[in-house]
Design an enzyme around this catalytic site. Structure first.
Site, PDB file in Angstrom:
ATOM      1  N   GLY A 548     -23.903 -20.761 -74.491  1.00  0.00           N
ATOM      2  CA  GLY A 548     -24.130 -20.428 -75.896  1.00  0.00           C
ATOM      3  C   GLY A 548     -25.571 -20.691 -76.279  1.00  0.00           C
ATOM      4  O   GLY A 548     -26.253 -21.515 -75.663  1.00  0.00           O
ATOM      5  N   VAL A 549     -26.037 -19.961 -77.294  1.00  0.00           N
ATOM      6  CA  VAL A 549     -27.407 -20.117 -77.788  1.00  0.00           C
ATOM      7  C   VAL A 549     -27.378 -20.067 -79.307  1.00  0.00           C
ATOM      8  O   VAL A 549     -26.659 -19.248 -79.894  1.00  0.00           O
ATOM      9  CB  VAL A 549     -28.340 -19.005 -77.256  1.00  0.00           C
ATOM     10  CG1 VAL A 549     -29.752 -19.184 -77.803  1.00  0.00           C
ATOM     11  CG2 VAL A 549     -28.362 -19.007 -75.734  1.00  0.00           C
ATOM     12  N   GLY A 550     -28.142 -20.946 -79.959  1.00  0.00           N
ATOM     13  CA  GLY A 550     -28.227 -20.948 -81.420  1.00  0.00           C
ATOM     14  C   GLY A 550     -29.613 -21.328 -81.876  1.00  0.00           C
ATOM     15  O   GLY A 550     -30.539 -21.471 -81.065  1.00  0.00           O
ATOM     16  N   GLY A 551     -29.786 -21.492 -83.196  1.00  0.00           N
ATOM     17  CA  GLY A 551     -31.084 -21.858 -83.733  1.00  0.00           C
ATOM     18  C   GLY A 551     -31.533 -23.231 -83.267  1.00  0.00           C
ATOM     19  O   GLY A 551     -32.731 -23.525 -83.215  1.00  0.00           O
ATOM     20  N   PHE A 552     -30.586 -24.081 -82.887  1.00  0.00           N
ATOM     21  CA  PHE A 552     -30.903 -25.430 -82.409  1.00  0.00           C
ATOM     22  C   PHE A 552     -31.413 -25.408 -80.971  1.00  0.00           C
ATOM     23  O   PHE A 552     -32.126 -26.292 -80.540  1.00  0.00           O
ATOM     24  CB  PHE A 552     -29.643 -26.294 -82.470  1.00  0.00           C
ATOM     25  CG  PHE A 552     -28.474 -25.646 -81.782  1.00  0.00           C
ATOM     26  CD1 PHE A 552     -27.571 -24.901 -82.521  1.00  0.00           C
ATOM     27  CD2 PHE A 552     -28.282 -25.726 -80.415  1.00  0.00           C
ATOM     28  CE1 PHE A 552     -26.507 -24.267 -81.905  1.00  0.00           C
ATOM     29  CE2 PHE A 552     -27.221 -25.100 -79.792  1.00  0.00           C
ATOM     30  CZ  PHE A 552     -26.342 -24.370 -80.552  1.00  0.00           C
ATOM     31  N   LYS A 554     -29.907 -24.384 -76.791  1.00  0.00           N
ATOM     32  CA  LYS A 554     -28.895 -23.821 -75.906  1.00  0.00           C
ATOM     33  C   LYS A 554     -27.751 -24.811 -75.668  1.00  0.00           C
ATOM     34  O   LYS A 554     -27.924 -26.020 -75.772  1.00  0.00           O
ATOM     35  CB  LYS A 554     -29.518 -23.437 -74.557  1.00  0.00           C
ATOM     36  CG  LYS A 554     -30.589 -22.348 -74.665  1.00  0.00           C
ATOM     37  CD  LYS A 554     -31.200 -22.026 -73.311  1.00  0.00           C
ATOM     38  CE  LYS A 554     -32.254 -20.916 -73.442  1.00  0.00           C
ATOM     39  NZ  LYS A 554     -32.882 -20.601 -72.145  1.00  0.00           N
ATOM     40  N   ASP A 665     -19.937 -22.083 -92.559  1.00  0.00           N
ATOM     41  CA  ASP A 665     -20.191 -21.041 -91.561  1.00  0.00           C
ATOM     42  C   ASP A 665     -18.912 -20.740 -90.784  1.00  0.00           C
ATOM     43  O   ASP A 665     -18.895 -20.725 -89.549  1.00  0.00           O
ATOM     44  CB  ASP A 665     -21.310 -21.477 -90.618  1.00  0.00           C
ATOM     45  CG  ASP A 665     -21.920 -20.296 -89.854  1.00  0.00           C
ATOM     46  OD1 ASP A 665     -21.709 -19.142 -90.288  1.00  0.00           O
ATOM     47  OD2 ASP A 665     -22.601 -20.514 -88.846  1.00  0.00           O
TER      48      ASP A 665
END
Length: 876
Positions: A548-552, A554, A665
């Site tokens: 997974g990848v997000g604004g924070f 990986k 969210d």
């Protein structure tokens, strides 16, 4: 004969045909004049100014610019100037690189200067009262007797302070100041040198502008509402941008303005696209924007969002402009739809400093393509953060138009403050309009200094005590435990800056590794992991292990030494969003433990890393099992059980935590499934504490995911638990229909799943959009109860939506109806069904309240043997 010859050369009577042509051409001439008067195509018609003072100060002769304007010399304007002593200064040429806001044609005006050794005033009489430009040009010309970079002076326009204790220290730059003031009678421009200093000026413009340029009313952004006092203010032009186009010089502007390109101010990450048309195609409405508002060259260029962008986060167009704090600002946005086709629509939102300024339906406002429109906003001085103004355009969450947003021009003007000044809190007569006298301010500063000194001594004492208790091996860890520190004792918030969260750890907790880990475990943060442990668990953070990848940053799949699989979230050190989300996630998860919430196992704080370790959810996000992957489709019963689990998790957040929590969210990618398909809510990076008993909502900047966002929260920026309920309602229809919540490739009315599903339900056509994998297996009663709950979640206003406890009740009841269908003989249809107990909205420990007996013959047939089995059903 001779006389007859001359009479033949004289005037002759008109024939009927001649008269016809004469009247025909007269008609065409007047028709052309009428069309011109309507202003449909006019773009560069220059305003005829009743007052037009152009002075090249210190010049021995008039200066004609390339843009056609003529500036008179000081000798010609001597009657306007009253001074006891002044000096001339000049240079042959200017070879300095001027900013894009100063056109090259103005450079000759900087070659001469008038130096004032004492107070001096230009008195300019006004022929017509109203709005006037005041434009001042400054360049510290090298002079053998006077170093103009040392000049310190103030400039006043009557009782308006234009500049206070002003100086130009850089002799390689040109300075241009532009003001808009409402005057009558006369304008007195006073130059007042500081004691033992002097003043100077290179050129002056005082020019009339149409009264229609500034309306009295605008839209206030903070607090939201109407602002009706623009005519009482004066303005300083800070920015005037031709968005998506080149520089526009005074020759091409209707009011001799300069419009600079916007490239150095925009912050487009992706999705932006320039557009342009011929200026001759731009139209002006009968009421509203005129060629004097902005020339057609401004409206003929634009930046807009590419149609392929489908997420709100990626579709924002952003401009960041540095401004002086302590002032209110007038922000004028220019729009012209030059990108839509016939019958196209543009419907988008305007944000200023992350606050919703308004939602614009440009097609409705202009009624035609390529038609000029502008909108004024006022931003209060209290809303200026970090010395900047951010203007953003984003696609509307309500999706009433196409996925596009556009901007053609942008103006930002500083408004005079309570001292009637653009430069501080001193008035023209020298009085101070601050919150207190200087003596009082000095006393406050001294008191604050004393308090800070005492606080500093206490902090040093705490550091010393903590230092004595530092853990073994602290020097090898390169730790920054300070980013976890606020959880160790009190309920204070996390460190406020990125830099502070990167500092090495100052405080240990135990003198052994086990003690260190045990200490943090008591704070709800779980086990302490070394960085080497997590490196080994992820094969040195191998990209193949990314799940997974997000604004924070990986998320990696890792395997601990005992074989336990975990999800490892590694923060991106350069991501401010990541730091904020990490802080929020730690604060939330340290307080939460529930079967249907993803659990925090531990953390690592070595080598300037921010790493959190969670339980691994082997079946991944719910969305992957509904659509968009090759995984087997879930049955309707499985989907119901998963929705029930997620609802229980959200119900606990809203009512069972020590302080209620709003997730903010909720979506199918944040509902994860374990090996047994038990649903757990994840990702608390955007979560907020719910309002207290004496509050009705939490006011906050709008955040969330496009398509799931509560429209009431989006409009009002007021967050409540009912915003999560709306998002969960979207999730319920997404689970039922197995499609994207936003799909721009579909017809307009089908783009938004929430809107389309509600429309189909009202028309009795919902069965047509249900996922075909499950359509034939759903019991009609179960579907009815499920949709009934989902429909209530999507109510327009939060007060009309149910709590998560009621939503959970509907889902459990729908599951009972579905299970009854699969186990009961169809011919027995006389039984009664007991609905599940409704969970209390004030207690999440379990179901409560009396059982409700419901007659439901049309939906399920229940035999006596099964009746006892499902009477106490609690769901999974």
């Amino acid at each position: 004969m001779r006389g007859e010859k001359y009479r033949a050369l004289g005037p002759q009577p008109f024939s009927s045909l001649s008269l016809f042509y004469l009247f025909f051409f007269f008609f065409l001439f007047n028709l052309t004049k009428f069309a011109s008067a309507k202003g449909n195509v006019s773009s560069t018609k220059t305003f005829t100014s009743p007052d037009d003072y152009l002075i090249d100060c210190g010049s021995p002769q008039a200066t004609v610019l390339k843009d056609g304007r003529t500036f008179k010399s000081d000798h010609d304007a001597a009657s306007f100037l009253s001074t006891l002593e002044d000096v001339q200064a000049s240079v042959d040429s200017i070879s300095i690189n001027a900013s894009s806001s100063i056109p090259p044609s103005s450079l000759p005006l900087f070659r001469n200067a008038k130096i004032f050794l004492q107070d001096s005033t230009y008195t300019l009489y006004v022929a017509q009262a109203g709005w006037h430009w005041i434009r001042l040009y400054f360049y510290p010309i090298a002079n053998p007797s006077y170093n103009l970079t040392d000049a310190v002076f103030s400039v006043y326009a009557g009782n308006i302070v234009l500049l206070h204790q002003f100086s130009v220290k850089d002799n390689t730059s040109l300075v241009f100041k532009e003001y808009l003031v409402n005057v009558s009678g006369r304008i007195s421009l006073q130059f007042k040198p500081k004691k033992n200093s002097y003043a100077f000026i290179n050129a002056i413009e005082v020019v009339s502008v149409p009264d229609s340029l500034i309306n009295n009313s605008a839209t206030a952004v903070s607090p939201p509402g109407d602002f009706n006092r623009l005519s009482n203010s004066s303005f300083q032009v800070c920015y005037r941008l031709n968005v998506g186009g080149p520089i526009i010089i005074p020759t091409d502007d209707t009011l001799s303005r300069t419009w600079e390109p916007d490239e150095k101010y925009n912050m487009f990450l992706l999705g932006s696209k320039n557009a342009s048309v011929s200026p001759k195609t731009i139209k002006y409405p009968e009421n509203g924007a005129t060629p004097y508002t902005a020339p057609s060259l401004v409206y003929a260029t634009a930046v807009h969002v590419q149609d392929s962008i489908t997420t709100q986060q990626n579709s924002n167009l952003t401009w960041k402009l540095n401004v002086d704090p302590g002032y209110s600002y007038l922000i004028r946005l220019h729009f012209c739809d030059i990108v839509s086709q016939i019958n196209g629509t543009l419907y988008f939102n305007v944000y200023i400093n992350n606050m919703l300024g308004g939602t614009l339906d440009l097609s409705f406002l202009t009624k035609a393509l390529k038609t000029a429109y502008y909108k004024d906003f006022v931003l209060n001085e209290t809303a200026i953060t970090n010395g900047s103004i951010t203007v953003q355009l984003g696609i509307s969450a309500s999706l009433l138009g196409s996925l596009d947003a556009i901007l053609n021009g942008l103006e930002v003007m500083k408004m005079s403050n309570k001292a009637n000044s653009f430069d501080g809190l001193f008035t023209a007569d020298g009085s101070y309009k601050g919150s207190g006298s200087r003596t009082k301010i000095m006393r406050i500063v001294a008191a604050v200094g004393l308090v800070m000194g005492v606080a500093g001594m206490l902090l040093l004492a705490m550091v010393f005590v903590r230092w004595q208790k530092r853990p073994e091996g602290w020097e090898k860890r390169n730790s920054f435990s300070s980013w976890l520190l606020p959880l160790h004792g009190s309920h204070t918030s996390f460190l406020s800056s990125k830099s502070s969260s990167r500092r090495s750890s100052l405080f240990g907790s135990r003198k052994s590794k086990n003690g260190y880990s045990a200490y943090f475990s008591t704070q709800g943060l779980g086990r302490f992991f070394t960085f080497n442990e997590l490196q080994n668990a992820t094969q040195n953070f191998d990209e193949k292990a990314v799940i997974g990848v997000g604004g924070f940053g990986k998320v990696y799949l890792g395997a601990l030494e005992d074989g336990t699989n975990v999800a490892i979230k590694r923060g991106n050190p350069s991501s401010e969003q990541g730091i904020n989300e990490f802080r929020t996630e730690i604060e939330m998860l340290s307080k939460l433990r529930h079967r249907h919430l993803v659990s925090l196992i531990g953390f690592c704080d070595e080598q300037s890393e921010m790493i959190l370790v969670y339980e691994y959810m082997s079946n991944g996000p719910l969305r992957d099992h509904i659509y968009g992957s090759n995984l087997p489709s879930l049955s309707w019963k499985q989907r119901l059980e998963i929705c029930i689990g997620a609802a229980r998790g959200l119900h606990y957040l809203h009512t069972g935590a020590a302080l209620g929590i709003i997730h903010r969210d909720v979506k199918t990618t944040n509902i994860l499934l374990d090996e047994n398909f038990v649903a757990k809510v994840s990702d608390f990076g955007l979560s907020k504490a719910a309002p207290t008993l004496d509050q009705t909502h939490v006011s906050t900047a709008v955040k969330g995911s496009f398509g799931y966002l509560d429209p009431e929260y989006f409009r009002s920026q007021k967050l409540t638990e009912k915003s999560d309920v709306y998002s969960f309602g979207v999730v319920l229809f997404e689970v039922l229909c197995a499609r994207l919540v936003i799909n721009p490739s579909l017809p307009r009315e089908q783009v938004s799943l929430a809107e389309w599903a509600m429309q189909c339900h009202r028309k009795g056509m919902l069965e047509k959009i249900i996922d075909p994998h499950i359509a034939s297996s759903i019991n009609s009663g179960s579907l009815k109860k499920y949709v009934e709950g989902a429909e209530k979640c999507l109510a327009e206003y939060g007060v009309d939506r149910p709590g998560m406890g009621d939503v959970l009740w509907h889902l459990e009841y729908a599951l009972q109806l579905q299970e009854a269908t699969s186990q009961i003989e169809p011919e027995d249809s006389s039984a009664m069904l007991i609905a599940p107990d409704r969970p209390s909205e004030n207690n999440s420990s379990g179901p409560s309240g009396d059982q409700v007996v419901i007659s439901d013959k049309s939906e399920v047939a229940a035999g006596a043997p099964l009746f006892s089995q499902i009477g106490n059903f609690q769901g999974r």
